[in-house]
Design an enzyme around this catalytic site. Structure first.
Site, PDB file in Angstrom:
ATOM      1  N   HIS A  28       3.398   2.562  -2.382  1.00 23.35           N
ATOM      2  CA  HIS A  28       3.058   3.328  -1.136  1.00 23.35           C
ATOM      3  C   HIS A  28       3.932   3.106  -0.046  1.00 23.35           C
ATOM      4  O   HIS A  28       3.535   3.044   1.085  1.00 23.35           O
ATOM      5  CB  HIS A  28       1.782   3.204  -0.934  1.00 23.35           C
ATOM      6  CG  HIS A  28       0.663   2.882  -2.079  1.00 23.35           C
ATOM      7  ND1 HIS A  28       0.837   3.721  -3.221  1.00 23.35           N
ATOM      8  CD2 HIS A  28      -0.623   2.204  -2.084  1.00 23.35           C
ATOM      9  CE1 HIS A  28      -0.247   3.339  -3.799  1.00 23.35           C
ATOM     10  NE2 HIS A  28      -1.048   2.747  -3.256  1.00 23.35           N
ATOM     11  N   HIS A  82     -12.242  -2.456  -8.241  1.00 22.79           N
ATOM     12  CA  HIS A  82     -11.497  -1.560  -7.467  1.00 22.79           C
ATOM     13  C   HIS A  82     -10.981  -0.530  -8.233  1.00 22.79           C
ATOM     14  O   HIS A  82     -10.615  -0.566  -9.140  1.00 22.79           O
ATOM     15  CB  HIS A  82     -10.372  -2.324  -6.862  1.00 22.79           C
ATOM     16  CG  HIS A  82      -9.312  -1.836  -5.820  1.00 22.79           C
ATOM     17  ND1 HIS A  82      -9.939  -0.789  -5.033  1.00 22.79           N
ATOM     18  CD2 HIS A  82      -8.132  -2.003  -5.561  1.00 22.79           C
ATOM     19  CE1 HIS A  82      -8.863  -0.267  -4.172  1.00 22.79           C
ATOM     20  NE2 HIS A  82      -8.200  -0.986  -4.506  1.00 22.79           N
ATOM     21  N   GLU A  84      -8.697   1.825  -7.393  1.00 24.15           N
ATOM     22  CA  GLU A  84      -7.069   2.455  -7.177  1.00 24.15           C
ATOM     23  C   GLU A  84      -6.527   2.212  -8.704  1.00 24.15           C
ATOM     24  O   GLU A  84      -6.830   1.377  -9.377  1.00 24.15           O
ATOM     25  CB  GLU A  84      -6.594   1.716  -6.380  1.00 24.15           C
ATOM     26  CG  GLU A  84      -5.303   2.073  -5.845  1.00 24.15           C
ATOM     27  CD  GLU A  84      -4.529   1.493  -4.695  1.00 24.15           C
ATOM     28  OE1 GLU A  84      -3.611   1.728  -3.900  1.00 24.15           O
ATOM     29  OE2 GLU A  84      -5.253   0.468  -4.102  1.00 24.15           O
ATOM     30  N   ASP A  86      -3.917   1.528 -10.058  1.00 21.65           N
ATOM     31  CA  ASP A  86      -3.145   0.508 -10.704  1.00 21.65           C
ATOM     32  C   ASP A  86      -3.951  -0.703 -11.537  1.00 21.65           C
ATOM     33  O   ASP A  86      -3.816  -1.693 -11.918  1.00 21.65           O
ATOM     34  CB  ASP A  86      -2.289  -0.449  -9.611  1.00 21.65           C
ATOM     35  CG  ASP A  86      -2.823  -0.792  -8.367  1.00 21.65           C
ATOM     36  OD1 ASP A  86      -4.092   0.169  -7.842  1.00 21.65           O
ATOM     37  OD2 ASP A  86      -2.494  -1.543  -7.669  1.00 21.65           O
ATOM     38  N   HIS A 148      -9.448  -2.938   0.386  1.00 19.86           N
ATOM     39  CA  HIS A 148      -8.906  -2.059   1.344  1.00 19.86           C
ATOM     40  C   HIS A 148      -9.251  -0.320   0.915  1.00 19.86           C
ATOM     41  O   HIS A 148      -8.709   0.375   1.543  1.00 19.86           O
ATOM     42  CB  HIS A 148      -7.341  -2.085   1.524  1.00 19.86           C
ATOM     43  CG  HIS A 148      -6.758  -1.895   0.280  1.00 19.86           C
ATOM     44  ND1 HIS A 148      -5.622  -0.852   0.301  1.00 19.86           N
ATOM     45  CD2 HIS A 148      -6.810  -2.121  -1.160  1.00 19.86           C
ATOM     46  CE1 HIS A 148      -5.123  -0.698  -1.000  1.00 19.86           C
ATOM     47  NE2 HIS A 148      -5.837  -1.357  -1.820  1.00 19.86           N
ATOM     48  N   ASP A 167      -7.979  -6.688  -4.539  1.00 17.80           N
ATOM     49  CA  ASP A 167      -6.717  -6.682  -3.753  1.00 17.80           C
ATOM     50  C   ASP A 167      -6.643  -7.722  -2.660  1.00 17.80           C
ATOM     51  O   ASP A 167      -5.544  -8.035  -2.273  1.00 17.80           O
ATOM     52  CB  ASP A 167      -6.386  -5.538  -3.348  1.00 17.80           C
ATOM     53  CG  ASP A 167      -5.888  -4.658  -4.291  1.00 17.80           C
ATOM     54  OD1 ASP A 167      -5.602  -4.785  -5.491  1.00 17.80           O
ATOM     55  OD2 ASP A 167      -5.734  -3.293  -3.850  1.00 17.80           O
ATOM     56  N   TYR A 195       2.234  -8.906   1.772  1.00 16.78           N
ATOM     57  CA  TYR A 195       1.254  -8.091   1.294  1.00 16.78           C
ATOM     58  C   TYR A 195       0.266  -7.872   2.344  1.00 16.78           C
ATOM     59  O   TYR A 195      -0.196  -6.645   2.582  1.00 16.78           O
ATOM     60  CB  TYR A 195       0.685  -8.913   0.120  1.00 16.78           C
ATOM     61  CG  TYR A 195      -0.353  -8.178  -0.659  1.00 16.78           C
ATOM     62  CD1 TYR A 195      -0.025  -7.277  -1.811  1.00 16.78           C
ATOM     63  CD2 TYR A 195      -1.821  -8.290  -0.107  1.00 16.78           C
ATOM     64  CE1 TYR A 195      -0.968  -6.513  -2.357  1.00 16.78           C
ATOM     65  CE2 TYR A 195      -2.529  -7.777  -1.070  1.00 16.78           C
ATOM     66  CZ  TYR A 195      -2.356  -6.667  -2.211  1.00 16.78           C
ATOM     67  OH  TYR A 195      -3.253  -6.050  -2.725  1.00 16.78           O
ATOM     68  N   HIS A 228      -3.406  -8.752  -7.984  1.00 15.19           N
ATOM     69  CA  HIS A 228      -1.874  -8.754  -8.105  1.00 15.19           C
ATOM     70  C   HIS A 228      -1.516 -10.207  -7.775  1.00 15.19           C
ATOM     71  O   HIS A 228      -2.141 -11.014  -6.938  1.00 15.19           O
ATOM     72  CB  HIS A 228      -1.404  -7.745  -6.753  1.00 15.19           C
ATOM     73  CG  HIS A 228      -1.544  -6.343  -7.131  1.00 15.19           C
ATOM     74  ND1 HIS A 228      -0.937  -5.676  -7.873  1.00 15.19           N
ATOM     75  CD2 HIS A 228      -2.499  -5.616  -6.179  1.00 15.19           C
ATOM     76  CE1 HIS A 228      -1.504  -4.286  -7.892  1.00 15.19           C
ATOM     77  NE2 HIS A 228      -2.485  -4.218  -6.902  1.00 15.19           N
TER      78      HIS A 228
END
Length: 405
Positions: A28, A82, A84, A86, A148, A167, A195, A228
């Site tokens: 992003h 989450h 998202e 990924d 987030h 995250d 990060y 991550h």
């Protein structure tokens, strides 16, 4: 030959079954110089549970790691912390492959996943404070909206004091090491801060509330397992403390001077400002947008007390690199900054005034009108630039109460 991808044991009943992305360099707009991991976890409870999945191209790697521990068909529950992609990219395919009894997500997560995949996925929504029996162990859930994404939640395995933090507390770092105590501490600190600066800065007020809520709840963490980067098993108090400091937007006696230049005139001004700051005993980072990436600037701004930005004027606008970084910082919403605008111009000189407007929108406390010069700065202008740096340094020191030294 057996499949080379193996699970890594995290605790008695928790295994890392994620994937390593050695090649990703952009997330992003945030430059991921060291790649990333997409962490998924397997809980080998009576009801075997998979915590999150991975980015779609890495499904086979995850499934192979699961298969090194159990038959994937034995998975009874899947939890999506989450939505998202990924972490959910292969979720529909995994559901089809393992046929779990239940797939859980937050209320917003269930809505988001169906909007992403345009499928009627078999999702069971979980509310804040809900718990789920795995037979011999129990998972509890805490909504962490906007940390987030609106769907984000934590899952906590009290029996082994493992927090699945999605995250939060993560970093983009591809590594053959799975745990924080196996990674160079300097790399760990840099990547965790980078990060936070590039992903979580807009949500600092929510992070402060979340940390307070976790403290009030009395939760004990032996392991923090993010989505991550490495799993935290040693420096847990350290990462919690750093998050508290970053969320409070604690500042060092430090300034960032960021600029764009055409024929080095604005650059000379930036150098003179930098010298003034240094003469005032302030740590200063001089960053040309011809040489620096936006995510590196965000990292430096994270603990900076001042942001000083300059640009030449091109076609009645600031240079593209400066528009890029200021737009990026506007989205990140750093707080508690002093600042100033400056620049050289040949004709119309809009750039520094545009920068001033953007800094104002960021609620930066400005040191007066933009410092401008036409064409090349002379000794008098460079002296003004030096003085601006000295004055900014004095102001940083006056505001230093409560700052990091």
């Amino acid at each position: 030959m057996n499949d080379p991808f193996k699970a890594v044991k995290v605790s008695d009943h928790v295994w890392w079954v994620g994937a390593i992305d050695w090649d990703i360099r952009d997330f992003h707009g945030y430059m991921t110089k060291r790649g990333s991991t997409y962490n998924a976890y397997l809980i080998t409870a009576d009801k075997v549970t998979l915590m999150d999945t991975v980015k779609a191209p890495f499904r086979d790697e995850m499934m192979a790691r699961i298969a090194s521990v159990i038959n994937p068909g034995d998975i009874r529950y899947i939890v999506s912390n989450h939505s998202e992609m990924d972490h959910s990219g292969c979720l529909p395919e995994v559901i089809d492959a393992v046929r779990p009894d239940k797939v859980y997500a937050s209320v917003m997560g269930a809505k988001t996943l169906n909007e992403i995949f345009h499928k009627d996925l078999p999702l069971t929504p979980l509310k804040d404070g809900d718990s789920l029996s795995l037979g011999n162990m129990t998972l509890s859930f805490m909504e962490t909206r906007m940390l987030h994404w609106p769907d984000s939640m934590f899952s906590y395995l009290a029996d082994e004091q493992v927090l699945f933090s999605q995250d939060a507390f993560g970093m983009h770092l591809a590594s053959s090491q799975r745990f924080d105590d196996e990674v160079d501490p300097a790399v760990l600190r840099y990547e965790a801060a980078t990060y936070f600066a590039n992903i979580l800065t807009p949500y600092t007020a929510l992070i402060t509330k979340l940390l307070a809520r976790v403290a009030t709840a009395g939760l004990k963490f032996r392991i923090i397992a993010p989505d991550h980067g490495p799993v935290w098993r040693k420096d847990i108090q350290g990462i919690l403390g750093r998050y508290a400091g970053w969320a409070a937007q604690e500042k060092a006696r430090k300034a960032v001077v960021v600029y764009g230049t055409m024929w080095h005139s604005t650059e000379k001004m930036a150098q003179a400002i930098t010298e003034g700051l240094a003469a005032g005993s302030v740590d200063v980072k001089l960053m040309s947008m011809d040489a620096c990436h936006r995510s590196d600037v965000a990292y430096e701004v994270l603990d900076a007390a001042a942001l000083i930005a300059g640009s030449s004027t091109l076609n009645n606008n600031m240079l593209p690199g400066m528009a890029d970084i200021l737009t990026y910082l506007t989205g990140l919403k750093p707080k508690n900054l002093l600042g100033a605008a400056f620049g050289s111009y040949g004709w119309s000189g809009e750039a520094s005034r545009q920068i001033q407007t953007m800094l104002t929108d960021l609620k930066v406390e400005l040191m007066g009108d933009p410092l401008q010069t036409r064409h090349r700065p002379d000794r008098a202008v460079l002296s003004q630039c030096f003085d601006l740096g000295r004055l900014m340094a004095e102001k940083i020191h006056k505001k230093a109460t409560g700052m990091n030294s």
